[in-house]
Design a protein around this motif. Structure first.
Motif, PDB file in Angstrom:
ATOM      1  N   LYS A   1       5.114 -29.498   2.700  1.00 34.66           N
ATOM      2  CA  LYS A   1       5.641 -29.206   4.036  1.00 34.66           C
ATOM      3  C   LYS A   1       4.555 -29.376   5.098  1.00 34.66           C
ATOM      4  N   LEU A   2       3.363 -28.877   4.811  1.00 32.76           N
ATOM      5  CA  LEU A   2       2.243 -28.984   5.735  1.00 32.76           C
ATOM      6  C   LEU A   2       1.870 -30.440   5.986  1.00 32.76           C
TER       7      LEU A   2
ATOM      8  N   ILE B   1       7.157 -25.991  12.644  1.00 33.30           N
ATOM      9  CA  ILE B   1       7.437 -24.596  12.997  1.00 33.30           C
ATOM     10  C   ILE B   1       8.438 -23.948  12.052  1.00 33.30           C
ATOM     11  N   PHE B   2       9.589 -24.621  11.802  1.00 35.66           N
ATOM     12  CA  PHE B   2      10.603 -23.918  11.009  1.00 35.66           C
ATOM     13  C   PHE B   2      10.340 -24.007   9.510  1.00 35.66           C
ATOM     14  N   GLU B   3      11.084 -23.200   8.750  1.00 33.89           N
ATOM     15  CA  GLU B   3      10.880 -22.991   7.308  1.00 33.89           C
ATOM     16  C   GLU B   3       9.459 -22.502   7.020  1.00 33.89           C
TER      17      GLU B   3
ATOM     18  N   SER C   1       7.853 -14.646  10.874  1.00 34.98           N
ATOM     19  CA  SER C   1       7.106 -14.790   9.625  1.00 34.98           C
ATOM     20  C   SER C   1       6.921 -13.458   8.904  1.00 34.98           C
ATOM     21  N   ASP C   2       7.088 -12.362   9.620  1.00 34.65           N
ATOM     22  CA  ASP C   2       6.916 -11.023   9.049  1.00 34.65           C
ATOM     23  C   ASP C   2       8.261 -10.496   8.570  1.00 34.65           C
TER      24      ASP C   2
ATOM     25  N   ILE D   1       1.552 -20.579   8.337  1.00 32.79           N
ATOM     26  CA  ILE D   1       2.013 -19.829   7.166  1.00 32.79           C
ATOM     27  C   ILE D   1       1.809 -20.653   5.892  1.00 32.79           C
ATOM     28  N   GLN D   2       2.040 -21.970   5.974  1.00 28.21           N
ATOM     29  CA  GLN D   2       1.815 -22.811   4.796  1.00 28.21           C
ATOM     30  C   GLN D   2       0.349 -22.749   4.364  1.00 28.21           C
TER      31      GLN D   2
END
Length: 381
Positions: A321-322, A362-364, A134-135, A369-370
């Motif tokens: 997405k979430l 998890i992906f995208e 994510s970074d 993060i969302q």
């Protein structure tokens, strides 16, 4: 499958019907065995390209369908409902073509886009690294300018289609200027020095190949740089906005497939002299599952319509997405519960659906993060 779609025109309705036919005849019959065998269906992506489904949201002059994202996502949902690995692969491939389309030159687009959209070449999106998930700013894969172009060295992680792709839309560091020092390259898979590890041994999506990719002084020409040097982070994030909508559609399709299986089972299974769907406790559970799937679909379609109208949609893509991926995890888990002991066996597909749902969170960009994206957007309103 849901039939009450709000499509913008007759061509889109015909296209959705085509997708359903392909899903029923070509995908669903193969999915279970292919997943059990960890078999990657490269031929399916060629067929989807030949059918015109891989290029739906891109202009016709490049071999695309010239259709709204709203339509593309509904087609993608149908594909994912039949075979999730193919749906995810289609979403990743469409996303891998986006930086070239949106930020490439006319010459670059005319040279490479038709093959991508027609299914002749299969793409991978190579952003993540083991220490820079994510970074993005922690990325260490480096591209060094040479007289003939660029030399790339480093290692990418969690690459969907890694080792099977024909090209990699790959982010690499071109300077030490933090997030401003990253650029995007279109790297051919047959470039000398590019290798892929053995596929990851995953919990689900076993028909989709995920692998680490290494680059040892991989030389590419000047025209393999996509967009301006140092603009890799905004290009990648722009691609991810659209990619997250793809994953939302796939997750909704997976949840719909689980719901369909659970409802069919509940209509046939009897206990205490009644169909189990006629017991209020179970019917309420199924009703909640239906409400969740319908809500997920409405959420991703709302974000897609914003994208189609040229409105900002980053926040809405994160919400879609979430919501959709959390729904997929909950609905597939509940589907196992509806089937009881049978749901825990491999005699029914719901246990596979449940395993496949987890990675969508998890992906995208993880769902944490969302939430970060959404929270930051709210803070700046």
């Amino acid at each position: 499958m849901p039939v009450d779609r709000l499509l913008p025109h007759n061509d889109a309705a015909d296209l959705l019907q085509l997708a359903r036919e392909i899903a029923a005849k070509e995908l669903a019959p193969r999915a279970g065995q292919a997943e059990a065998d960890h078999a990657f269906p490269r031929d399916i992506f060629r067929m989807l390209g030949a059918s015109g489904l891989l290029g739906l949201p891109y202009p016709e002059k490049f071999g695309g369908g010239g259709l709204p994202y709203e339509t593309y996502l509904q087609v993608l949902e149908e594909i994912a409902a039949a075979w999730m690995s193919v749906g995810v692969g289609m979403s990743v491939h469409v996303m891998s073509a986006y930086p070239l389309f949106a930020f490439g030159t006319d010459e670059q687009r005319e040279r490479w886009l038709p093959g991508m959209l027609g299914g002749d070449t299969l793409g991978a999106f190579s952003l993540s690294e083991s220490e820079a998930g994510s970074d993005i700013a922690a990325m260490t894969t480096r591209a060094t300018r040479t007289a003939d172009g660029w030399t790339l060295s480093g290692r990418k992680a969690w690459v969907t289609h890694g080792g099977r792709a024909d090209y990699y839309t790959l982010m690499a560091r071109t300077s030490d200027d933090g997030a401003q020092g990253i650029s995007v390259f279109l790297v051919p898979a047959d470039a000398s020095g590019l290798t892929a590890d053995a596929p990851e041994r995953k919990m689900g999506l076993t028909g989709s190949v995920t692998a680490q990719v290494s680059l040892a002084r991989v030389a590419v020409a000047h025209d393999r740089l996509i967009g301006d040097e140092g603009r890799g982070v905004p290009i990648a994030l722009s691609a991810l906005d659209s990619g997250r909508l793809g994953i939302a559609a796939c997750a909704t399709g997976l949840a719909q497939a689980a719901l369909d299986t659970a409802v069919a089972y509940a209509r046939e299974r009897t206990q205490f002299g009644r169909r189990i769907i006629d017991h209020q406790g179970l019917s309420f559970l199924l009703a909640d599952m239906e409400a969740a799937v319908v809500s997920a679909r409405a959420t991703y379609l709302d974000a897609a319509r914003r994208r189609d109208r040229g409105m900002p949609f980053t926040q809405h893509a994160a919400v879609a997405k979430l919501v959709a991926t959390d729904v997929a995890m909950r609905v597939t888990t509940d589907a196992v519960q509806v089937l009881g002991g049978a749901g825990y066996t491999r005699d029914f597909p719901v246990e596979r659906f449940m395993r496949e749902a987890k990675v969508t969170q998890i992906f995208e960009g993880t769902n944490q993060i969302q939430r970060l994206v959404i929270g930051r957007a709210l803070a700046t309103l």
